[in-house]
Design a protein around this motif. Structure first.
Motif, PDB file in Angstrom:
ATOM      1  N   UNK A  78       0.819  -1.219   0.000  1.00  0.00           N
ATOM      2  CA  UNK A  78       0.000   0.000   0.000  1.00  0.00           C
ATOM      3  C   UNK A  78       0.849   1.264   0.000  1.00  0.00           C
ATOM      4  N   UNK A  79       2.143   1.135   0.357  1.00  0.00           N
ATOM      5  CA  UNK A  79       2.988   2.328   0.459  1.00  0.00           C
ATOM      6  C   UNK A  79       4.283   2.254  -0.349  1.00  0.00           C
ATOM      7  N   UNK A  80       4.595   1.087  -0.915  1.00  0.00           N
ATOM      8  CA  UNK A  80       5.819   0.942  -1.699  1.00  0.00           C
ATOM      9  C   UNK A  80       5.713   1.685  -3.032  1.00  0.00           C
ATOM     10  N   UNK A  81       6.819   2.221  -3.539  1.00  0.00           N
ATOM     11  CA  UNK A  81       6.823   2.731  -4.919  1.00  0.00           C
ATOM     12  C   UNK A  81       6.485   1.589  -5.876  1.00  0.00           C
ATOM     13  N   UNK A  82       5.830   1.864  -6.976  1.00  0.00           N
ATOM     14  CA  UNK A  82       5.372   0.801  -7.900  1.00  0.00           C
ATOM     15  C   UNK A  82       6.470  -0.164  -8.336  1.00  0.00           C
ATOM     16  N   UNK A  83       7.708   0.336  -8.509  1.00  0.00           N
ATOM     17  CA  UNK A  83       8.784  -0.524  -9.003  1.00  0.00           C
ATOM     18  C   UNK A  83       9.224  -1.585  -7.983  1.00  0.00           C
ATOM     19  N   UNK A  84       8.804  -1.427  -6.707  1.00  0.00           N
ATOM     20  CA  UNK A  84       9.210  -2.388  -5.675  1.00  0.00           C
ATOM     21  C   UNK A  84       8.099  -3.381  -5.311  1.00  0.00           C
ATOM     22  N   UNK A  85       6.918  -3.183  -5.841  1.00  0.00           N
ATOM     23  CA  UNK A  85       5.807  -4.081  -5.507  1.00  0.00           C
ATOM     24  C   UNK A  85       6.072  -5.495  -6.019  1.00  0.00           C
ATOM     25  N   UNK A  86       6.627  -5.608  -7.205  1.00  0.00           N
ATOM     26  CA  UNK A  86       6.957  -6.924  -7.751  1.00  0.00           C
ATOM     27  C   UNK A  86       7.978  -7.658  -6.894  1.00  0.00           C
ATOM     28  N   UNK A  87       8.924  -6.917  -6.316  1.00  0.00           N
ATOM     29  CA  UNK A  87       9.923  -7.528  -5.427  1.00  0.00           C
ATOM     30  C   UNK A  87       9.241  -8.110  -4.191  1.00  0.00           C
ATOM     31  N   UNK A  88       8.313  -7.335  -3.609  1.00  0.00           N
ATOM     32  CA  UNK A  88       7.593  -7.821  -2.427  1.00  0.00           C
ATOM     33  C   UNK A  88       6.804  -9.080  -2.755  1.00  0.00           C
ATOM     34  N   UNK A  89       6.163  -9.101  -3.902  1.00  0.00           N
ATOM     35  CA  UNK A  89       5.389 -10.279  -4.300  1.00  0.00           C
ATOM     36  C   UNK A  89       6.296 -11.488  -4.538  1.00  0.00           C
ATOM     37  N   UNK A  90       7.491 -11.246  -5.094  1.00  0.00           N
ATOM     38  CA  UNK A  90       8.430 -12.344  -5.322  1.00  0.00           C
ATOM     39  C   UNK A  90       8.912 -12.932  -4.000  1.00  0.00           C
ATOM     40  N   UNK A  91       9.150 -12.081  -3.010  1.00  0.00           N
ATOM     41  CA  UNK A  91       9.555 -12.563  -1.685  1.00  0.00           C
ATOM     42  C   UNK A  91       8.481 -13.487  -1.114  1.00  0.00           C
ATOM     43  N   UNK A  92       7.243 -13.062  -1.236  1.00  0.00           N
ATOM     44  CA  UNK A  92       6.125 -13.864  -0.730  1.00  0.00           C
ATOM     45  C   UNK A  92       6.069 -15.213  -1.453  1.00  0.00           C
ATOM     46  N   UNK A  93       6.303 -15.222  -2.754  1.00  0.00           N
ATOM     47  CA  UNK A  93       6.262 -16.458  -3.529  1.00  0.00           C
ATOM     48  C   UNK A  93       7.418 -17.379  -3.154  1.00  0.00           C
ATOM     49  N   UNK A  94       8.588 -16.831  -2.920  1.00  0.00           N
ATOM     50  CA  UNK A  94       9.742 -17.643  -2.518  1.00  0.00           C
ATOM     51  C   UNK A  94       9.449 -18.357  -1.205  1.00  0.00           C
ATOM     52  N   UNK A  95       8.821 -17.643  -0.289  1.00  0.00           N
ATOM     53  CA  UNK A  95       8.505 -18.257   0.998  1.00  0.00           C
ATOM     54  C   UNK A  95       7.466 -19.367   0.837  1.00  0.00           C
ATOM     55  N   UNK A  96       6.517 -19.186  -0.051  1.00  0.00           N
ATOM     56  CA  UNK A  96       5.513 -20.233  -0.282  1.00  0.00           C
ATOM     57  C   UNK A  96       6.145 -21.473  -0.919  1.00  0.00           C
ATOM     58  N   UNK A  97       7.110 -21.264  -1.833  1.00  0.00           N
ATOM     59  CA  UNK A  97       7.721 -22.392  -2.538  1.00  0.00           C
ATOM     60  C   UNK A  97       8.824 -23.073  -1.733  1.00  0.00           C
ATOM     61  N   UNK A  98       9.513 -22.318  -0.870  1.00  0.00           N
ATOM     62  CA  UNK A  98      10.642 -22.810  -0.080  1.00  0.00           C
ATOM     63  C   UNK A  98      11.678 -23.564  -0.924  1.00  0.00           C
TER      64      UNK A  98
END
Length: 271
Positions: A153-173
């Motif tokens: 909700x507060x990240x600059x648009x160019x960093x939102x994809x990074x946050x989503x990738x972090x979440x996906x990495x944790x789900x995949x382990x």
């Protein structure tokens, strides 16, 4: 008869109520006799588990009402059977107290792995006792998911994809997840946090989360190479749930001895 008395108490009856229900079967027991039966059942459980080897344990803290206020309790569960090994009058936020309580158990029972939530106090305990630590994935995924949701909700648009990738990495382990996280952390610009008038920005918070995950990556995946290690601490939480459910119906534990006995018996249930 003693088993029936303890079962009645586990099911939520008071000592007086247990006495009345046993009288229906022609058994005359006073409430104090039933109280002693519950205490003896707890001691019996402790004796049965005193020398029984256990390789993997779950450890978690709980807070139970007793002698006028909420008291800290540390619960240790055999992850093979899902039954409590012991309970201690210990605050899980105090690593030195946790270490003092667990050390004789580790030496006596041959414990080599502990499953915990991601509370910071458990990490130095595992290192000091030379234990493998599996951090409960339910807790990690919950706080990471909440953090990513709030940051987007507060990240600059160019960093939102990074946050989503972090979440996906944790789900995949994935096995190489820590290397991917470290590589991502190096993409961030220098931080101005700590300088006068510069609070922690959303981008700084994202980097801090990535570094924390990378540093603890091995603790998220112990279940991959250690047989019999669950990836969550659910068995321990289920035992604590039984303990808390019974504690809510007790008028109030008067001392630690009574609380420890009540929690042990309630944690095992009627099995």
């Amino acid at each position: 008869m003693r088993a029936l008395a303890a079962i009645g108490w586990i099911f939520g009856m008071s000592y007086r109520g247990s006495s009345r229900y046993l009288s229906a079967f022609g058994m005359a027991l006073s409430r104090m006799s039933i109280w002693r039966d519950v205490q003896e059942r707890a001691r019996q459980l402790e004796r049965e588990r005193y020398w029984k080897p256990v390789r993997v344990v779950g450890v978690d803290g709980a807070y139970v009402r007793g002698w006028g206020k909420t008291q800290p309790v540390l619960v240790v569960v055999d992850m093979g059977t899902g039954e409590p090994i012991t309970v201690g009058y210990v605050d899980e936020k105090d690593p030195q107290a946790v270490k003092r309580f667990l050390e004789p158990l580790v030496q006596r029972l041959g414990i080599s792995v502990m499953v915990t939530d991601d509370l910071a106090s458990y990490k130095p305990v595992a290192e000091a006792l030379q234990l493998e630590q599996q951090i409960c994935q339910f807790h990690v995924r919950r706080w990471v998911g909440q953090s990513v949701h709030e940051l987007k909700a507060s990240l600059p648009p160019e960093w939102i994809g990074v946050a989503e990738e972090v979440h996906q990495i944790l789900r995949d382990l994935p096995p190489e997840g820590d290397r991917r996280l470290v590589a991502m952390s190096r993409q961030f610009p220098p931080s101005s946090w700590g300088q006068a008038g510069h609070p922690l920005s959303p981008v700084d918070k994202l980097r801090s989360m990535i570094v924390r995950l990378a540093e603890n990556w091995a603790k998220f995946r112990v279940f991959d190479w250690q047989e019999g290690v669950p990836w969550t601490n659910n068995p321990t939480e289920q035992v604590i749930g039984k303990m808390k459910m019974r504690a809510r119906t007790v008028r109030g534990y008067k001392n630690w001895s009574g609380m420890a006995s009540g929690l042990m018996v309630a944690g095992v249930g009627v099995a």
